[in-house]
Design an enzyme around this catalytic site. Structure first.
Site, PDB file in Angstrom:
ATOM      1  N   TYR A 166      15.052   2.307  -0.237  1.00 36.65           N
ATOM      2  CA  TYR A 166      14.549   1.008   0.248  1.00 36.65           C
ATOM      3  C   TYR A 166      15.631  -0.069   0.108  1.00 36.65           C
ATOM      4  O   TYR A 166      15.919  -0.804   1.053  1.00 36.65           O
ATOM      5  CB  TYR A 166      13.312   0.656  -0.573  1.00 36.65           C
ATOM      6  CG  TYR A 166      12.674  -0.686  -0.290  1.00 36.65           C
ATOM      7  CD1 TYR A 166      12.067  -0.956   0.935  1.00 36.65           C
ATOM      8  CD2 TYR A 166      12.633  -1.674  -1.276  1.00 36.65           C
ATOM      9  CE1 TYR A 166      11.441  -2.177   1.164  1.00 36.65           C
ATOM     10  CE2 TYR A 166      12.002  -2.894  -1.051  1.00 36.65           C
ATOM     11  CZ  TYR A 166      11.417  -3.141   0.172  1.00 36.65           C
ATOM     12  OH  TYR A 166      10.795  -4.354   0.391  1.00 36.65           O
TER      13      TYR A 166
ATOM     14  N   ASP B 222       0.406  -3.905  15.104  1.00 42.90           N
ATOM     15  CA  ASP B 222       0.569  -2.943  14.003  1.00 42.90           C
ATOM     16  C   ASP B 222       0.154  -1.570  14.530  1.00 42.90           C
ATOM     17  O   ASP B 222      -0.352  -1.456  15.651  1.00 42.90           O
ATOM     18  CB  ASP B 222      -0.337  -3.361  12.818  1.00 42.90           C
ATOM     19  CG  ASP B 222       0.093  -2.761  11.485  1.00 42.90           C
ATOM     20  OD1 ASP B 222       0.005  -1.522  11.338  1.00 42.90           O
ATOM     21  OD2 ASP B 222       0.524  -3.514  10.598  1.00 42.90           O
TER      22      ASP B 222
ATOM     23  N   GLY C 243      -0.452  -5.680   7.233  1.00 48.21           N
ATOM     24  CA  GLY C 243      -0.132  -5.406   5.833  1.00 48.21           C
ATOM     25  C   GLY C 243      -0.327  -6.608   4.935  1.00 48.21           C
ATOM     26  O   GLY C 243      -0.964  -7.604   5.308  1.00 48.21           O
ATOM     27  N   GLN C 244       0.253  -6.525   3.729  1.00 48.67           N
ATOM     28  CA  GLN C 244       0.035  -7.564   2.718  1.00 48.67           C
ATOM     29  C   GLN C 244       0.530  -8.933   3.200  1.00 48.67           C
ATOM     30  O   GLN C 244      -0.168  -9.932   3.069  1.00 48.67           O
ATOM     31  CB  GLN C 244       0.749  -7.187   1.408  1.00 48.67           C
ATOM     32  CG  GLN C 244       0.310  -8.055   0.246  1.00 48.67           C
ATOM     33  CD  GLN C 244       1.241  -7.976  -0.959  1.00 48.67           C
ATOM     34  OE1 GLN C 244       2.313  -7.379  -0.911  1.00 48.67           O
ATOM     35  NE2 GLN C 244       0.823  -8.570  -2.052  1.00 48.67           N
TER      36      GLN C 244
HETATM   37  P1  NAD Z   1       2.847  -3.560   3.901  1.00 52.35           P
HETATM   38  O1  NAD Z   1       3.166  -2.136   3.626  1.00 52.35           O
HETATM   39  O2  NAD Z   1       1.686  -4.195   3.221  1.00 52.35           O
HETATM   40  O3  NAD Z   1       2.654  -3.768   5.466  1.00 52.35           O
HETATM   41  C1  NAD Z   1       3.487  -3.163   6.416  1.00 52.35           C
HETATM   42  C2  NAD Z   1       2.688  -2.999   7.684  1.00 52.35           C
HETATM   43  O4  NAD Z   1       3.531  -2.340   8.627  1.00 52.35           O
HETATM   44  C3  NAD Z   1       1.440  -2.124   7.515  1.00 52.35           C
HETATM   45  O5  NAD Z   1       0.307  -2.785   8.035  1.00 52.35           O
HETATM   46  C4  NAD Z   1       1.751  -0.867   8.325  1.00 52.35           C
HETATM   47  O6  NAD Z   1       0.622  -0.327   8.997  1.00 52.35           O
HETATM   48  C5  NAD Z   1       2.753  -1.412   9.335  1.00 52.35           C
HETATM   49  N1  NAD Z   1       3.619  -0.367   9.872  1.00 52.35           N
HETATM   50  C6  NAD Z   1       4.156   0.693   9.235  1.00 52.35           C
HETATM   51  N2  NAD Z   1       4.871   1.430  10.099  1.00 52.35           N
HETATM   52  C7  NAD Z   1       4.789   0.794  11.288  1.00 52.35           C
HETATM   53  C8  NAD Z   1       5.316   1.066  12.568  1.00 52.35           C
HETATM   54  N3  NAD Z   1       6.063   2.144  12.802  1.00 52.35           N
HETATM   55  N4  NAD Z   1       5.039   0.206  13.558  1.00 52.35           N
HETATM   56  C9  NAD Z   1       4.263  -0.896  13.346  1.00 52.35           C
HETATM   57  N5  NAD Z   1       3.721  -1.182  12.175  1.00 52.35           N
HETATM   58  C10 NAD Z   1       3.978  -0.350  11.159  1.00 52.35           C
HETATM   59  O7  NAD Z   1       4.180  -4.394   3.628  1.00 52.35           O
HETATM   60  P2  NAD Z   1       4.327  -5.955   3.327  1.00 52.35           P
HETATM   61  O8  NAD Z   1       4.221  -6.130   1.862  1.00 52.35           O
HETATM   62  O9  NAD Z   1       3.469  -6.735   4.215  1.00 52.35           O
HETATM   63  O10 NAD Z   1       5.868  -6.136   3.680  1.00 52.35           O
HETATM   64  C11 NAD Z   1       6.318  -6.601   4.923  1.00 52.35           C
HETATM   65  C12 NAD Z   1       7.830  -6.718   4.872  1.00 52.35           C
HETATM   66  O11 NAD Z   1       8.214  -7.573   3.789  1.00 52.35           O
HETATM   67  C13 NAD Z   1       8.568  -5.408   4.630  1.00 52.35           C
HETATM   68  O12 NAD Z   1       9.765  -5.411   5.364  1.00 52.35           O
HETATM   69  C14 NAD Z   1       8.875  -5.436   3.161  1.00 52.35           C
HETATM   70  O13 NAD Z   1      10.004  -4.679   2.860  1.00 52.35           O
HETATM   71  C15 NAD Z   1       9.125  -6.903   2.948  1.00 52.35           C
HETATM   72  N6  NAD Z   1       8.938  -7.273   1.540  1.00 52.35           N
HETATM   73  C16 NAD Z   1       7.702  -7.269   0.984  1.00 52.35           C
HETATM   74  C17 NAD Z   1       7.561  -7.620  -0.371  1.00 52.35           C
HETATM   75  C18 NAD Z   1       6.213  -7.631  -1.046  1.00 52.35           C
HETATM   76  O14 NAD Z   1       6.143  -7.808  -2.262  1.00 52.35           O
HETATM   77  N7  NAD Z   1       5.117  -7.461  -0.308  1.00 52.35           N
HETATM   78  C19 NAD Z   1       8.684  -7.964  -1.123  1.00 52.35           C
HETATM   79  C20 NAD Z   1       9.944  -7.909  -0.531  1.00 52.35           C
HETATM   80  C21 NAD Z   1      10.054  -7.596   0.827  1.00 52.35           C
HETATM   81  C1  AKB Z   2       8.478  -3.511  -3.613  1.00 52.84           C
HETATM   82  O1  AKB Z   2       8.114  -3.485  -4.809  1.00 52.84           O
HETATM   83  O2  AKB Z   2       8.917  -2.546  -2.988  1.00 52.84           O
HETATM   84  C2  AKB Z   2       8.421  -4.838  -2.900  1.00 52.84           C
HETATM   85  C3  AKB Z   2       9.725  -5.537  -2.977  1.00 52.84           C
HETATM   86  C4  AKB Z   2      10.068  -6.336  -4.168  1.00 52.84           C
HETATM   87  O3  AKB Z   2      10.511  -5.425  -2.086  1.00 52.84           O
HETATM   88  N1  AKB Z   2       7.350  -5.610  -3.456  1.00 52.84           N
END
Ligand code: NAD
Ligand code: AKB
Length: 312
Positions: free
Chosen positions: A143, A35, A12-13
């Site tokens: 969430y 993943d 993911g991101q």
């Molecule tokens: P994302 O959605 O880009 O990536 C998540 C990854 O998890 C994806 O590649 C998806 O294929 C994988 N996934 C989904 N279900 C799965 C499963 N059952 N088993 C294995 N893999 C699985 O999310 P992200 O932005 O990379 O976020 C990662 C973490 O960081 C999350 O917990 C998110 O809540 C947290 N977070 C992200 C942000 C943000 O802005 N990106 C902000 C706050 C918190």
């Molecule tokens: C979202 O918008 O869900 C995430 C976060 C701030 O947790 N980027």
């Protein structure tokens, strides 16, 4: 003992960038990406990868044993917008995945856990400016509820079982290497792509919706520094506030117009507006700064320069 790391949800991101940083620090062979789907070419070619479901405890145990893993970074989750559309599954994935990993640490199969929380733990009754580390938390999204419950469980496992679990409350993260995965802050990545592609962008949040944001490099540095810090420095075992910058769609558009004067933005708020309206506008991260020396390096101007230069 050499640290051997498993990243779950690595395609993911965040994972796309975090895995490469961890491979730099710990050595490529010592960081296993995993993943439901394959990752970027860089990740697939630079080190080990496993197809792995965060809900499949048996397979996680197998992978941990096979690679002699001692640290897990659990990134798999449904983000705010996606979870709102599938609340029951959002709760299931975000909670059950965490329990599998916390229980492995409780049983001493692994020794360290990283699990990200979010500014979504705060809700409409939280002070919105300079939101403190410890304050009122009444999240009203599935969430946010799952992240807040996750924080409570992390702290519980630390206090009751001595589990070394560490966490950050990320704001909206912005990077150019990977697409965002279904959050409310995703617009702040899309806008740069559209500015370069078509020169205009229709935003799903209204013009003055200010939210806390951060450049991905800062978030990755915060993550590795938190995990490398001596355990006694980590005084907060729920999750740390970290701050980067705060801006509204109107302000990010203005920063893009300094580089692309013809860029235009229009506004068509959807269901994500209510989510954004329930979140803080700025975050107080002095506790993280004091405990383990956290400080962000990027402001909005630097972010826009970096995004436009690299996306070009
Ligand atoms: P994302 O959605 O880009 O990536 C998540 C990854 O998890 C994806 O590649 C998806 O294929 C994988 N996934 C989904 N279900 C799965 C499963 N059952 N088993 C294995 N893999 C699985 O999310 P992200 O932005 O990379 O976020 C990662 C973490 O960081 C999350 O917990 C998110 O809540 C947290 N977070 C992200 C942000 C943000 O802005 N990106 C902000 C706050 C918190
Ligand atoms: C979202 O918008 O869900 C995430 C976060 C701030 O947790 N980027």
């Amino acid at each position: 003992m050499t640290d051997k790391i498993l990243v779950i949800g690595s395609s993911g991101q965040i994972g796309t960038e975090l895995v490469m940083k961890l491979r730099q620090i710990y050595g490529s062979a010592n960081v296993v990406a995993s993943d439901l789907k394959e990752g970027s070419a860089e990740i697939m070619q630079s080190g080990p990868f496993e197809i792995l479901d965060a809900l499949d405890a048996v397979k996680i145990h197998e992978v941990v044993k096979k690679h002699k893993i001692n640290q897990v970074y659990l990134l798999a989750a449904l983000l705010s917008a996606t979870a709102e559309q599938n609340p029951k599954f959002g709760w299931k994935l975000n909670m059950e995945g965490l329990f599998h990993i916390l229980d492995m640490a409780k049983e001493k199969i692994i020794s360290k856990v990283y699990w990200p929380s979010s500014i979504a733990v705060f809700g409409p009754t939280t002070p919105r400016q300079n939101t403190p580390q410890f304050t009122v938390m009444e999240p009203n999204t599935v969430y946010g509820i799952s992240k807040q419950a996750g924080e409570r469980w992390c702290e519980y496992y630390f206090n009751k079982y001595g589990v070394d679990v560490r966490s950050l409350r990320y704001p909206g993260l912005i990077g150019w290497k990977a697409a965002p995965g279904g959050g409310t802050t995703d617009y702040a990545v899309h806008i740069y792509h559209q500015a370069l592609k078509t020169g205009d962008y229709e935003c799903f949040l209204s013009e003055n919706t200010t939210l806390p944001m951060m450049y991905m490099d800062d978030a990755i540095n915060a993550t590795v520094n938190l995990m490398l810090a001596d355990a006694e420095k980590i005084k907060v075992r729920s999750s740390y506030n970290i701050a980067g910058m705060s801006f509204s769609p109107k302000e990010i558009a203005a920063s893009i117009q300094k580089h692309i004067p013809s860029f235009t933005i229009s506004y068509n708020p959807d269901f994500r507006q209510a989510i954004a309206d329930s979140w803080p506008q700025s975050i107080d991260d002095t506790v993280a700064n004091k405990n383990w020396g956290w400080k962000a390096a990027h402001d909005l101007q630097k972010l826009t320069e970096t995004m436009l230069t690299n996306l070009k």
